[in-house]
Design a protein around this motif. Structure first.
Motif, mmCIF file in Angstrom:
data_model
loop_
_atom_site.group_PDB
_atom_site.id
_atom_site.type_symbol
_atom_site.label_atom_id
_atom_site.label_comp_id
_atom_site.label_asym_id
_atom_site.label_seq_id
_atom_site.Cartn_x
_atom_site.Cartn_y
_atom_site.Cartn_z
ATOM 1 N N MET A 261 39.137 37.579 35.760
ATOM 2 C CA MET A 261 37.741 37.201 35.543
ATOM 3 C C MET A 261 36.754 38.169 36.201
ATOM 4 S SD MET A 261 37.818 34.512 33.660
ATOM 5 C CE MET A 261 39.426 34.293 32.916
ATOM 6 N N ALA A 262 37.247 39.278 36.723
ATOM 7 C CA ALA A 262 36.363 40.203 37.450
ATOM 8 C C ALA A 262 35.234 40.729 36.576
ATOM 9 C CB ALA A 262 37.188 41.366 38.005
ATOM 10 N N GLY A 263 35.441 40.796 35.282
ATOM 11 C CA GLY A 263 34.408 41.294 34.376
ATOM 12 C C GLY A 263 33.144 40.462 34.376
ATOM 13 N N LEU A 264 33.210 39.207 34.837
ATOM 14 C CA LEU A 264 32.010 38.392 34.927
ATOM 15 C C LEU A 264 31.073 38.899 36.015
ATOM 16 C CD1 LEU A 264 33.547 34.803 34.651
ATOM 17 C CD2 LEU A 264 32.076 35.913 32.972
ATOM 18 N N ALA A 265 31.651 39.457 37.073
ATOM 19 C CA ALA A 265 30.858 39.836 38.243
ATOM 20 C C ALA A 265 30.369 41.274 38.197
ATOM 21 C CB ALA A 265 31.693 39.617 39.515
ATOM 22 N N GLU A 266 31.181 42.161 37.685
ATOM 23 C CA GLU A 266 30.897 43.598 37.776
ATOM 24 C C GLU A 266 29.533 43.994 37.213
ATOM 25 O OE1 GLU A 266 34.289 45.229 35.868
ATOM 26 O OE2 GLU A 266 35.625 44.939 37.591
ATOM 27 N N PRO A 267 29.113 43.509 36.038
ATOM 28 C CA PRO A 267 27.818 43.961 35.504
ATOM 29 C C PRO A 267 26.624 43.549 36.368
ATOM 30 C CG PRO A 267 29.154 42.920 33.791
ATOM 31 C CD PRO A 267 29.809 42.624 35.091
ATOM 32 N N HIS A 268 26.806 42.538 37.203
ATOM 33 C CA HIS A 268 25.704 42.032 38.028
ATOM 34 C C HIS A 268 25.761 42.568 39.456
ATOM 35 C CE1 HIS A 268 24.456 39.091 34.968
ATOM 36 N NE2 HIS A 268 25.739 38.876 34.757
ATOM 37 N N GLY A 269 26.747 43.381 39.766
ATOM 38 C CA GLY A 269 26.875 43.896 41.114
ATOM 39 C C GLY A 269 27.328 42.872 42.135
ATOM 40 N N ILE A 270 27.962 41.804 41.688
ATOM 41 C CA ILE A 270 28.461 40.766 42.590
ATOM 42 C C ILE A 270 29.732 41.272 43.271
ATOM 43 C CG2 ILE A 270 29.421 38.431 42.709
ATOM 44 C CD1 ILE A 270 27.727 37.805 40.178
ATOM 45 N N THR A 271 29.816 41.113 44.574
ATOM 46 C CA THR A 271 31.024 41.503 45.303
ATOM 47 C C THR A 271 32.144 40.547 44.925
ATOM 48 O OG1 THR A 271 29.710 42.336 47.153
ATOM 49 C CG2 THR A 271 32.033 41.897 47.576
ATOM 50 N N TYR A 272 33.220 41.096 44.385
ATOM 51 C CA TYR A 272 34.294 40.278 43.816
ATOM 52 C C TYR A 272 35.595 40.564 44.548
ATOM 53 C CZ TYR A 272 36.619 37.663 40.059
ATOM 54 O OH TYR A 272 37.300 36.717 39.325
ATOM 55 N N ALA A 273 36.267 39.522 44.973
ATOM 56 C CA ALA A 273 37.564 39.648 45.626
ATOM 57 C C ALA A 273 38.624 39.071 44.702
ATOM 58 C CB ALA A 273 37.559 38.915 46.962
ATOM 59 N N PRO A 274 39.321 39.916 43.947
ATOM 60 C CA PRO A 274 40.293 39.400 42.975
ATOM 61 C C PRO A 274 41.526 38.801 43.655
ATOM 62 C CG PRO A 274 40.409 41.794 43.074
ATOM 63 C CD PRO A 274 39.250 41.389 43.938
ATOM 64 N N VAL A 275 41.958 37.663 43.158
ATOM 65 C CA VAL A 275 43.180 37.030 43.641
ATOM 66 C C VAL A 275 44.124 36.826 42.466
ATOM 67 C CG1 VAL A 275 41.913 35.886 45.499
ATOM 68 C CG2 VAL A 275 42.317 34.652 43.347
ATOM 69 N N ASP A 276 45.330 36.414 42.754
ATOM 70 C CA ASP A 276 46.338 36.221 41.715
ATOM 71 C C ASP A 276 45.824 35.265 40.633
ATOM 72 O OD1 ASP A 276 49.449 36.728 41.254
ATOM 73 O OD2 ASP A 276 49.023 34.652 40.716
ATOM 74 N N ASP A 277 46.229 35.512 39.383
ATOM 75 C CA ASP A 277 45.763 34.680 38.273
ATOM 76 C C ASP A 277 46.387 33.293 38.257
ATOM 77 O OD1 ASP A 277 43.839 36.349 36.987
ATOM 78 O OD2 ASP A 277 45.478 37.611 36.273
ATOM 79 N N GLY A 278 47.416 33.068 39.052
ATOM 80 C CA GLY A 278 47.938 31.723 39.272
ATOM 81 C C GLY A 278 48.207 30.935 38.009
ATOM 82 N N THR A 279 47.655 29.721 37.956
ATOM 83 C CA THR A 279 47.927 28.813 36.842
ATOM 84 C C THR A 279 47.355 29.289 35.516
ATOM 85 O OG1 THR A 279 46.031 27.539 37.626
ATOM 86 C CG2 THR A 279 48.204 26.743 38.250
ATOM 87 N N ASN A 280 46.486 30.276 35.528
ATOM 88 C CA ASN A 280 46.006 30.831 34.255
ATOM 89 C C ASN A 280 47.154 31.395 33.433
ATOM 90 O OD1 ASN A 280 43.478 30.176 35.122
ATOM 91 N ND2 ASN A 280 42.699 32.251 35.252
ATOM 92 N N LYS A 281 48.247 31.747 34.103
ATOM 93 C CA LYS A 281 49.406 32.296 33.401
ATOM 94 C C LYS A 281 50.080 31.251 32.511
ATOM 95 C CE LYS A 281 50.236 35.271 37.411
ATOM 96 N NZ LYS A 281 51.103 35.504 38.598
ATOM 97 N N LEU A 282 49.740 29.982 32.711
ATOM 98 C CA LEU A 282 50.353 28.916 31.919
ATOM 99 C C LEU A 282 49.602 28.629 30.624
ATOM 100 C CD1 LEU A 282 51.072 26.306 34.759
ATOM 101 C CD2 LEU A 282 52.649 27.996 33.801
ATOM 102 N N MET A 283 48.422 29.223 30.447
ATOM 103 C CA MET A 283 47.548 28.824 29.344
ATOM 104 C C MET A 283 48.146 29.070 27.965
ATOM 105 S SD MET A 283 44.966 27.300 30.533
ATOM 106 C CE MET A 283 43.942 27.236 29.063
ATOM 107 N N ASP A 284 49.048 30.051 27.853
ATOM 108 C CA ASP A 284 49.621 30.358 26.544
ATOM 109 C C ASP A 284 50.946 29.652 26.299
ATOM 110 O OD1 ASP A 284 47.539 32.023 25.710
ATOM 111 O OD2 ASP A 284 48.396 33.752 26.761
ATOM 112 N N ASP A 285 51.371 28.783 27.204
ATOM 113 C CA ASP A 285 52.617 28.043 27.026
ATOM 114 C C ASP A 285 52.459 27.055 25.868
ATOM 115 O OD1 ASP A 285 54.439 25.656 27.464
ATOM 116 O OD2 ASP A 285 55.210 27.017 29.009
ATOM 117 N N PRO A 286 53.324 27.136 24.830
ATOM 118 C CA PRO A 286 53.173 26.257 23.659
ATOM 119 C C PRO A 286 53.226 24.776 24.013
ATOM 120 C CG PRO A 286 54.695 28.052 23.180
ATOM 121 C CD PRO A 286 54.421 28.119 24.647
#
Length: 419
Positions: A39-64
């Protein structure tokens, strides 16, 4: 003042906190947003300091299997089994997320603002600073005005307040991870350590609710330490402009209807896409269909439909005749601010609640749940949204009230009072 903001999830779970971080930055404070790397792309255009962490449970979103359960709002035996499996798999995935956030917190902060799914109060306790739970749904703080939106069955009003125990039970399954984290942070396993609504000394924590009280039922009885600020919006990136193709489509005829279901998709987004295209034909409207986040897939588009990857809602929605969406808190807030009628097609979780609330406010026809969605039903709802003059007036009035709250600024002022 340095504020560490911690959240996790898909775009709708991150974007409002990015809006809050930007508001803090514009007010002269240092804000660090710790959230999924994807989700870092949400912050970069606005100059927001972003600390990326593991994508965690987002990895489950494509599970059928998980998409199938979302299709039915986790109903039935199959849905319940999938829900338990999601919880089991989530623990190991979120352990890495918490470790990454602990590393981010080591840099220090004056305040830790966090979503309840992230145990930010442990990091704040380690740093010796206030923790501020910041929520996007009214499911965490009990009220007698309505039952917990995560409870999918009708209940007597007398047990509304008790229904909020459901989310506490859900979070209890993660207490083991919390204790492991506290061990890493060298914190004691004190009584009440997992209650994010309480400070270490037992006093209530200040809570920010990033949505509008204008949409909630009357007779709210939140305590004074709970602040319902209004929605938190992230504006369009500086210099953003629509593609020539989108601009030309908007200029070519009557205002279109927006249709998009975010990243929330069931097991067959192509089926949803076919229903949408047929509904547009039956309703005899033009439409901008957003498919970039996976909620639906469309093919063989007629001239009346423009396929959009994505565009900032604050720019796009005011140009629409009506807004068809899934009922996520952020999209609901953006549609309300635009002052346009809505059609809500909820999937799961808090989405049926928001769908019911905008209908009760007179700015949307009855909800169209995704599991029962038909082209004929969706077309009828779209026709009502674009032709009902009373609904249009109600949407404009409510939009004016929601915009007037300025939730970002109100939240910043409350945080400033804690430093």
């Amino acid at each position: 003042m340095k504020v560490l903001i911690l959240t996790h999830g898909t775009r709708g779970d991150v974007q409002p906190y990015a809006g809050l971080a930007l508001a803090l930055r514009r007010a002269g404070h240092e804000a660090v947003l710790g959230a999924p790397a994807a989700m870092a792309g949400l912050a970069e255009p606005h100059g927001i300091t972003y600390a990326p962490v593991d994508d965690g449970t987002n990895k489950l979103m494509d599970d059928p299997g998980i998409r199938e359960a979302i299709d039915t709002n986790y109903r039935g035996l199959r849905g319940k089994k999938v829900a338990l499996e999601v919880m089991r798999r989530s623990k190991s995935l979120m352990a890495q997320v918490f470790d990454d956030m602990a590393a981010v917190a080591e840099a220090g902060a004056d305040l830790v603002v966090h979503t309840p799914s992230i145990p930010g109060h442990h990091f704040a306790e380690r740093l010796g600073v206030p923790a501020v739970p910041a929520v996007l749904q009214p499911v965490w703080v009990p009220t007698g005005a309505f039952r917990n939106p995560m409870v999918p069955v009708a209940l007597p009003k007398a047990v509304n307040r008790a229904s909020y125990l459901a989310v506490k039970l859900l979070l209890r399954s993660f207490h083991g991870l919390g204790d492991t984290l506290r061990d890493r942070l060298e914190l004691p396993r004190r009584r009440g350590r997992h209650d994010f609504l309480r400070r270490p000394d037992g006093s209530p924590a200040t809570v920010l609710q990033g949505f509008s009280a204008h949409v909630l039922p009357a007779a709210l009885d939140y305590p004074a330490w709970v602040h319902t600020t209004g929605f938190w919006y992230l504006p369009a990136p500086p210099g953003w402009a629509p593609s020539p193709e989108l601009a030309a489509f908007l200029e070519a005829g009557q205002a279109p209807v927006y249709i998009g279901f975010g990243s929330m998709a069931g097991n067959d987004p192509e089926r949803i896409g076919r229903i949408v295209i047929e509904a547009v034909r039956l309703a005899a409207v033009r439409a901008v269909v957003a498919s970039g986040w996976g909620g639906l897939r469309v093919r063989d588009l007629p001239d009346e439909v423009f396929q959009l990857d994505q565009a900032p809602h604050d720019w796009l929605f005011p140009r629409m005749a009506a807004i068809v969406h899934h009922g996520g808190s952020g999209t609901t807030g953006a549609a309300l601010a635009a002052g346009r009628p809505q059609v809500v097609c909820p999937f799961v979780a808090d989405q049926p609640f928001w769908a019911a609330r905008v209908h009760a406010a007179g700015v949307a026809p009855p909800p169209q749940p995704q599991r029962r969605l038909t082209a004929e039903g969706l077309a009828a709802a779209i026709r009502a949204a674009v032709s009902d003059a009373a609904m249009a007036r109600a949407a404009a009035r409510l939009g004016h009230a929601v915009r007037g709250e300025d939730g970002n600024s109100r939240a910043v002022k409350i945080l400033e009072s804690l430093s």
